[in-house]
Design a protein around this motif. Structure first.
Motif, mmCIF file in Angstrom:
data_model
loop_
_atom_site.group_PDB
_atom_site.id
_atom_site.type_symbol
_atom_site.label_atom_id
_atom_site.label_comp_id
_atom_site.label_asym_id
_atom_site.label_seq_id
_atom_site.Cartn_x
_atom_site.Cartn_y
_atom_site.Cartn_z
ATOM 1 N N TRP A 7 10.528 2.708 -6.371
ATOM 2 C CA TRP A 7 10.297 3.201 -5.004
ATOM 3 C C TRP A 7 10.427 4.707 -4.895
ATOM 4 N N ARG A 33 2.746 -3.515 0.177
ATOM 5 C CA ARG A 33 3.100 -4.357 -0.977
ATOM 6 C C ARG A 33 2.915 -5.839 -0.647
ATOM 7 N N LEU A 77 6.389 -1.269 2.191
ATOM 8 C CA LEU A 77 6.635 -2.709 2.101
ATOM 9 C C LEU A 77 5.466 -3.509 2.658
#
Length: 337
Positions: free
Chosen positions: A169, A44, A41
């Motif tokens: 994911w 990202r 995360l």
């Protein structure tokens, strides 16, 4: 009479360790997953997250990610090959020059010919509107095929990711490699922004990879390896499949830097063999072959290195390629036969 043996109780320490061990295992597993999720995360959010490592090649995996996010609707021309096919084809130019043609550039960088055929077969099975195939090649693609794995990635996983819109994911967990993930994270953001001059990861709407620079670098590629019969056998298998299915195949040998040829192919023996073996292989299926290295007029300034063209030169090459593709009307007739 012997006294009856009484069962011995487990040591208190071992009994107490059982539940605690399971608890700490759960804590460790949860902590690892939380750390992994935080890493993904965080990358990202900052724009530094590489694509899942299906092939463990950043540019190839990035192409899969692009295909997932930006599908080309109902393509009827499939472009395949290695980086010369990815960077030497301009779908916009071809679409303008050949009305009705809708290209999909399915080329991946760094592939040997047998691997390009693997990708072609995968895309032909998935992109059912494709009516003809264009393969752009160089001699380096046709060396060493017998020494590399043909499968570039797992087809089922690629299907789920690109076409099934499966989880974005889970592939990070299945193909998790901390070293390559962190290494690619250092450069992928700049590559996607076109800030790495000779190695951008920028795609246009057709999946082409423009090498849009006015500069050049060293030739990079040294003495070419001998041609490998396994490579030509793979090409023949694709040509025979397309012949059975009534889909035209065009193979284009890309232009090569004159200085590289002078240094490593001054007698022209390997290039002559390359031309001859391509023609012999394709003659079995009636596929079309064009040797752009000998027939396309181009100057040294068009090259970025020994085999790659800058985008302006790729656009000029695409004009000539468009003239050699089957017209959309002819493709439709072939498909109905």
């Amino acid at each position: 009479m012997q006294p009856t043996a009484q069962p011995q109780a487990a040591p208190a320490g071992r009994a107490a360790m059982g539940p605690a061990y399971l608890i700490w295992m759960g804590v460790g597993l949860f902590g690892s997953l939380a750390l992994f999720a935080s890493l993904i995360l965080g990358l990202r959010v900052t724009g530094n997250l590489p694509p899942p490592a299906f092939s463990n090649s950043l540019c190839a995996d990035e192409k899969l990610g692009f295909m997932r996010e930006h599908p080309v609707p109902t393509p009827n021309v499939l472009v395949i090959g290695s980086s010369v096919a990815w960077r030497h084809f301009d779908g916009q130019t071809v679409a303008e020059r050949a009305p009705g043609v809708r290209p999909l550039n399915g080329a991946f960088c760094g592939l040997h010919a047998n691997q390009s055929v693997f990708v072609a077969n995968w895309l032909l099975d998935r992109e059912t509107t494709v009516e003809q195939v264009l393969m752009i090649v160089d001699p380096l693609d046709f060396a060493g095929c017998s020494t590399v794995a043909t499968a570039v990635f797992d087809r089922r996983d690629a299907d789920a990711y690109v076409y099934g819109q499966g989880s974005a994911w889970l592939p990070y967990m299945r193909y998790f490699s901390p070293g390559s993930l962190l290494r690619n994270a250092r450069t992928v953001k700049a590559q996607r922004a076109g800030q790495v001059e000779f190695d951008p990861l920028v795609f246009n709407r057709y999946g082409d990879g423009p090498l849009d620079t006015q500069n050049s670098r060293e030739l990079l590629y040294g003495q070419p390896e001998p041609l490998d019969p396994t490579c030509f056998a793979a090409l023949d298998s694709l040509a025979q499949r397309l012949k059975r299915e009534g889909r035209p195949l065009t193979v284009v040998a890309t232009p090569l830097h004159p200085q590289w040829k002078a240094e490593h192919e001054s007698r022209g023996l390997l290039l002559a063999e390359f031309d001859s073996r391509l023609r012999q292989t394709l003659a079995h299926s009636g596929a079309q072959f064009w040797n752009a290295d000998t027939d396309h007029r181009i100057s040294e300034t068009a090259f970025v290195d020994a085999i790659h063209l800058r985008w302006s030169a790729a656009q000029a090459l695409s004009v000539d390629i468009a003239a050699r593709l089957a017209p959309a009307s002819q493709m439709a007739v072939v498909q109905r036969q």
